[in-house]
Design a protein around this motif. Structure first.
Motif, PDB file in Angstrom:
ATOM      1  N   GLN A 111      -0.848   8.659  11.006  1.00 56.76           N
ATOM      2  CA  GLN A 111      -0.008   7.612  10.413  1.00 56.76           C
ATOM      3  C   GLN A 111       0.800   6.895  11.482  1.00 56.76           C
ATOM      4  OE1 GLN A 111       0.943   7.011   6.886  1.00 56.76           O
ATOM      5  NE2 GLN A 111      -0.773   8.203   6.119  1.00 56.76           N
ATOM      6  N   LEU A 114      -1.569   4.743  13.428  1.00 57.19           N
ATOM      7  CA  LEU A 114      -1.901   3.530  12.682  1.00 57.19           C
ATOM      8  C   LEU A 114      -0.783   2.502  12.768  1.00 57.19           C
ATOM      9  CD1 LEU A 114      -3.594   4.939   9.459  1.00 57.19           C
ATOM     10  CD2 LEU A 114      -4.642   3.403  11.130  1.00 57.19           C
ATOM     11  N   ARG A 115       0.453   2.970  12.695  1.00 53.90           N
ATOM     12  CA  ARG A 115       1.597   2.053  12.790  1.00 53.90           C
ATOM     13  C   ARG A 115       1.636   1.335  14.128  1.00 53.90           C
ATOM     14  NH1 ARG A 115       5.157   6.341  11.362  1.00 53.90           N
ATOM     15  NH2 ARG A 115       4.529   6.816   9.264  1.00 53.90           N
ATOM     16  N   LEU A 117      -0.934   0.209  15.715  1.00 54.34           N
ATOM     17  CA  LEU A 117      -1.965  -0.827  15.786  1.00 54.34           C
ATOM     18  C   LEU A 117      -1.413  -2.156  15.275  1.00 54.34           C
ATOM     19  CD1 LEU A 117      -5.123   0.980  14.345  1.00 54.34           C
ATOM     20  CD2 LEU A 117      -4.531   0.617  16.741  1.00 54.34           C
ATOM     21  N   LYS A 121      -5.909  -5.119  13.022  1.00 58.06           N
ATOM     22  CA  LYS A 121      -6.712  -3.948  13.391  1.00 58.06           C
ATOM     23  C   LYS A 121      -6.455  -2.818  12.393  1.00 58.06           C
ATOM     24  CE  LYS A 121      -6.841  -4.771  18.354  1.00 58.06           C
ATOM     25  NZ  LYS A 121      -6.340  -4.316  19.649  1.00 58.06           N
ATOM     26  N   ARG A 122      -5.185  -2.597  12.072  1.00 61.74           N
ATOM     27  CA  ARG A 122      -4.817  -1.530  11.132  1.00 61.74           C
ATOM     28  C   ARG A 122      -5.457  -1.774   9.767  1.00 61.74           C
ATOM     29  NH1 ARG A 122       1.073  -1.738   9.642  1.00 61.74           N
ATOM     30  NH2 ARG A 122       1.170  -2.077  11.866  1.00 61.74           N
ATOM     31  N   VAL A 126      -8.172   0.715   8.078  1.00 60.24           N
ATOM     32  CA  VAL A 126      -7.815   1.358   6.808  1.00 60.24           C
ATOM     33  C   VAL A 126      -8.815   0.993   5.713  1.00 60.24           C
ATOM     34  CG1 VAL A 126      -6.110   1.343   4.937  1.00 60.24           C
ATOM     35  CG2 VAL A 126      -5.366   1.649   7.300  1.00 60.24           C
ATOM     36  N   GLY A 156      -9.751  -1.330  16.888  1.00 58.30           N
ATOM     37  CA  GLY A 156      -8.757  -0.448  16.279  1.00 58.30           C
ATOM     38  C   GLY A 156      -9.133   1.014  16.409  1.00 58.30           C
ATOM     39  N   LEU A 160      -7.186   3.940  18.386  1.00 53.89           N
ATOM     40  CA  LEU A 160      -6.811   5.202  17.744  1.00 53.89           C
ATOM     41  C   LEU A 160      -7.336   6.389  18.541  1.00 53.89           C
ATOM     42  CD1 LEU A 160      -7.297   4.541  13.930  1.00 53.89           C
ATOM     43  CD2 LEU A 160      -5.152   4.979  15.125  1.00 53.89           C
TER      44      LEU A 160
END
Length: 188
Positions: A111, A114-115, A117, A121-122, A126, A156, A160
């Motif tokens: 999480q 993801l924040r 990105l 991209k996020r 997702v 993305g 990650l």
């Protein structure tokens, strides 16, 4: 007293709400990283859809339209939060308290990663990986081209992997997505 047409639209919207609210809330949570705000964003999106229900229900992909509304509301919320953080940082920057060698956690949660990105991209990661949408469905939801979805998803995921470590990224992604619930399948 409502007309038959109004009653039919109301029943149709209620069914749409019941079927997609949880999914839209989950999408909002994964895009913003804020579980508490997710229900509010989903509710705001559905309210906006209700006001335009005649156009939404006539659309080829009403769920894609709904996802796009959630994505736009999430983007607006994130931009507001960024502006607020900048204001707070500006206020506190006048105080010269800097920490040397801060204690950095060893592992980065999915999480949190993801924040980090950028929003597009996020959103692509997702929708493609947590919601198992096709590239075309993701493009429809975000209002971008399929090529943009492909490149943003690839970039993305690479970011990650860099943030989470190459061995841990796929495992952590699967575990986090499973923990946040099932996407409820695809709507075609």
């Amino acid at each position: 007293m409502g007309t038959v047409v109004d009653d039919a639209a109301s029943v149709e919207f209620h069914a749409f709400f019941e079927r997609h609210y949880a999914e839209l809330s989950r999408l909002a949570q994964l895009l913003t990283g804020e579980p508490d705000a997710a229900d509010d964003l989903a509710a705001d999106a559905l309210l906006a859809l209700w006001h335009r229900w005649d156009r939404v229900r006539a659309a080829d992909h009403p769920v894609a339209y709904a996802r796009g509304v959630v994505a736009n509301l999430a983007r607006t919320r994130i931009r507001s939060a960024v502006r607020e953080r900048r204001r707070v940082a500006l206020f506190w920057s006048q105080r010269e308290e800097k920490v040397e060698n801060p204690d950095v956690p060893g592992a980065v949660d999915v999480q949190e990663a993801l924040r980090r990105l950028p929003f597009r991209k996020r959103a692509c990661v997702v929708l493609r990986h947590a919601f198992d949408l096709s590239e075309k469905e993701t493009a429809l939801a975000l209002g971008v081209s399929v090529g943009t979805v492909k490149s943003q998803t690839s970039k993305g995921m690479a970011e990650l992997q860099r943030l989470l470590g190459p061995q841990n990224a796929p495992l952590k992604m699967r575990a986090t997505m499973a923990r946040t619930g099932d996407a409820g399948g695809r709507d075609r």
